[in-house]
Write a protein that holds these residues in place. Structure first.
Motif, PDB file in Angstrom:
ATOM      1  N   LEU A 105       0.776  10.374   7.896  1.00 24.43           N
ATOM      2  CA  LEU A 105       0.342  11.481   8.745  1.00 24.43           C
ATOM      3  C   LEU A 105       1.411  11.844   9.771  1.00 24.43           C
ATOM      4  N   ASP A 106       2.038  10.834  10.367  1.00 23.00           N
ATOM      5  CA  ASP A 106       3.075  11.080  11.374  1.00 23.00           C
ATOM      6  C   ASP A 106       4.303  11.750  10.763  1.00 23.00           C
ATOM      7  N   MET A 107       4.656  11.343   9.539  1.00 21.90           N
ATOM      8  CA  MET A 107       5.867  11.856   8.906  1.00 21.90           C
ATOM      9  C   MET A 107       5.688  13.259   8.336  1.00 21.90           C
ATOM     10  N   HIS A 108       4.499  13.560   7.791  1.00 22.50           N
ATOM     11  CA  HIS A 108       4.326  14.810   7.052  1.00 22.50           C
ATOM     12  C   HIS A 108       3.378  15.805   7.713  1.00 22.50           C
ATOM     13  N   LYS A 109       2.580  15.352   8.665  1.00 26.44           N
ATOM     14  CA  LYS A 109       1.739  16.226   9.467  1.00 26.44           C
ATOM     15  C   LYS A 109       0.937  17.250   8.644  1.00 26.44           C
ATOM     16  N   PRO A 110       0.092  16.782   7.729  1.00 28.84           N
ATOM     17  CA  PRO A 110      -0.740  17.715   6.953  1.00 28.84           C
ATOM     18  C   PRO A 110      -1.808  18.355   7.826  1.00 28.84           C
ATOM     19  N   GLY A 111      -2.330  19.481   7.394  1.00 31.29           N
ATOM     20  CA  GLY A 111      -3.393  20.136   8.139  1.00 31.29           C
ATOM     21  C   GLY A 111      -4.732  19.436   7.951  1.00 31.29           C
ATOM     22  N   LYS A 112      -5.728  19.889   8.706  1.00 35.53           N
ATOM     23  CA  LYS A 112      -7.063  19.319   8.574  1.00 35.53           C
ATOM     24  C   LYS A 112      -7.610  19.595   7.171  1.00 35.53           C
ATOM     25  N   GLY A 113      -8.380  18.653   6.671  1.00 32.49           N
ATOM     26  CA  GLY A 113      -8.972  18.830   5.356  1.00 32.49           C
ATOM     27  C   GLY A 113      -8.197  18.176   4.231  1.00 32.49           C
ATOM     28  N   LEU A 114      -7.136  17.457   4.567  1.00 27.27           N
ATOM     29  CA  LEU A 114      -6.395  16.709   3.555  1.00 27.27           C
ATOM     30  C   LEU A 114      -7.345  15.792   2.790  1.00 27.27           C
ATOM     31  N   ILE A 115      -7.212  15.755   1.477  1.00 27.50           N
ATOM     32  CA  ILE A 115      -8.013  14.856   0.643  1.00 27.50           C
ATOM     33  C   ILE A 115      -7.179  13.626   0.310  1.00 27.50           C
ATOM     34  N   TYR A 140      11.562  -0.681   0.053  1.00 24.39           N
ATOM     35  CA  TYR A 140      11.716   0.577   0.772  1.00 24.39           C
ATOM     36  C   TYR A 140      12.901   1.377   0.230  1.00 24.39           C
ATOM     37  N   TRP A 141      13.980   0.683  -0.157  1.00 23.37           N
ATOM     38  CA  TRP A 141      15.120   1.390  -0.750  1.00 23.37           C
ATOM     39  C   TRP A 141      14.708   2.040  -2.062  1.00 23.37           C
ATOM     40  N   PHE A 142      14.020   1.268  -2.926  1.00 22.78           N
ATOM     41  CA  PHE A 142      13.640   1.804  -4.225  1.00 22.78           C
ATOM     42  C   PHE A 142      12.738   3.022  -4.068  1.00 22.78           C
ATOM     43  N   VAL A 143      11.761   2.929  -3.177  1.00 17.98           N
ATOM     44  CA  VAL A 143      10.780   4.010  -3.028  1.00 17.98           C
ATOM     45  C   VAL A 143      11.397   5.258  -2.422  1.00 17.98           C
ATOM     46  N   CYS A 201       0.870  -1.173   0.000  1.00 22.45           N
ATOM     47  CA  CYS A 201       0.000   0.000   0.000  1.00 22.45           C
ATOM     48  C   CYS A 201       0.909   1.226   0.000  1.00 22.45           C
ATOM     49  N   THR A 202       0.690   2.121  -0.931  1.00 21.27           N
ATOM     50  CA  THR A 202       1.514   3.320  -1.052  1.00 21.27           C
ATOM     51  C   THR A 202       0.629   4.552  -1.138  1.00 21.27           C
ATOM     52  N   ILE A 203       1.122   5.658  -0.599  1.00 19.52           N
ATOM     53  CA  ILE A 203       0.447   6.954  -0.697  1.00 19.52           C
ATOM     54  C   ILE A 203       1.426   7.939  -1.314  1.00 19.52           C
ATOM     55  N   ILE A 204       0.987   8.653  -2.359  1.00 18.86           N
ATOM     56  CA  ILE A 204       1.834   9.677  -2.956  1.00 18.86           C
ATOM     57  C   ILE A 204       1.162  11.045  -2.820  1.00 18.86           C
ATOM     58  N   ASP A 205       1.989  12.081  -2.774  1.00 19.06           N
ATOM     59  CA  ASP A 205       1.500  13.454  -2.761  1.00 19.06           C
ATOM     60  C   ASP A 205       1.384  13.907  -4.213  1.00 19.06           C
ATOM     61  N   LEU A 206       0.201  14.296  -4.644  1.00 15.08           N
ATOM     62  CA  LEU A 206       0.006  14.687  -6.031  1.00 15.08           C
ATOM     63  C   LEU A 206       0.732  15.987  -6.376  1.00 15.08           C
ATOM     64  N   VAL A 229       4.802   9.536   0.189  1.00 13.54           N
ATOM     65  CA  VAL A 229       4.791   9.980   1.582  1.00 13.54           C
ATOM     66  C   VAL A 229       4.748   8.798   2.546  1.00 13.54           C
ATOM     67  N   ALA A 230       4.362   7.626   2.047  1.00 18.01           N
ATOM     68  CA  ALA A 230       4.408   6.416   2.875  1.00 18.01           C
ATOM     69  C   ALA A 230       4.196   5.189   1.997  1.00 18.01           C
TER      70      ALA A 230
END
Length: 218
Positions: A113-123, A190-193, A81-86, A92-93
């Motif tokens: 969330l722990d690593m990047h700490k976005p504000g409320k309202g993140l989509i 994890y190294w590649f990413v 499972c991966t999450i990217i910032d558009l 990001v994880a």
């Protein structure tokens, strides 16, 4: 290859790059067919808030996520499972697990969330997989002020950046290797990413810059 050379300040045309690749016997990697997913029970579906508008002006405002299969040489299966910032296509994880579950999705989102700490309202945009539509994942997003957005059923173009990321992961790394065990596979992914994809690999969306370099230069 043209973009890799540009990062090393070797400025030649794409046609010249192609010419040298032919002389050296270098070829592009052929992509394998995508494995079909197993559908599960849906709890709640959310509207598509992006409508294929993937150009984002600020980081940590809209993330995209998905799952993929990682078949092992012994016939067993692992899942990623991966999450990217558009904003810059930065990962990001990313997390691997033995099962494709809402729990793995929540672990990955918590890590981001722990690593990047976005504000409320993140989509957070995803497909309509049961992991993301489950009651547990929906509640988790609500508790962390994350607004869910979902692709239309059967429309991979609605989450094209994630499709492209997984194509890169599979065809430039995972499919080219045979991992002796789960530990070596996890370490390799994890190294590649985090080291290669985020920091070294040129990305066309960033005009040839790796995601991390694009984020730092903004």
């Amino acid at each position: 290859m043209h973009d890799y050379l540009a990062l090393e300040h070797i400025l030649i045309s794409r046609l010249t790059s192609h010419h040298y690749m032919r002389e050296l016997g270098l070829r592009s990697i052929v992509r394998r067919r995508k494995t079909a997913y197993v559908k599960g029970k849906i709890h709640q579906i959310f509207p598509n808030l992006l409508n294929q508008q993937f150009d984002i002006e600020q980081p940590n405002r809209i993330w995209a996520t998905d799952f993929t299969y990682l078949p092992m040489p012994d016939g067993s299966m692992r899942y990623n499972c991966t999450i990217i910032d558009l904003y810059d296509r930065c990962v990001v994880a990313t997390c691997n697990g033995a099962h494709i579950t809402a729990e793995l999705a929540m672990i990955t989102l918590q890590k981001a969330l722990d690593m990047h700490k976005p504000g409320k309202g993140l989509i957070l945009h995803s497909d309509q997989g049961a992991q993301f539509t489950s009651e547990a994942f929906v509640r988790f997003c609500e508790e962390h002020y994350v607004q869910q957005s979902m692709s239309r059923a059967g429309c991979p173009y609605d989450n094209a950046p994630m499709e492209r990321f997984y194509n890169t992961l599979k065809n430039e790394y995972f499919n080219l290797r045979k991992f002796r065990d789960v530990k070596s596979m996890n370490e390799g992914i994890y190294w590649f990413v985090y080291c290669h994809y985020n920091r070294r690999r040129p990305h066309s969306y960033n005009n040839g810059l790796p995601p991390y370099a694009a984020r730092m230069s903004a």
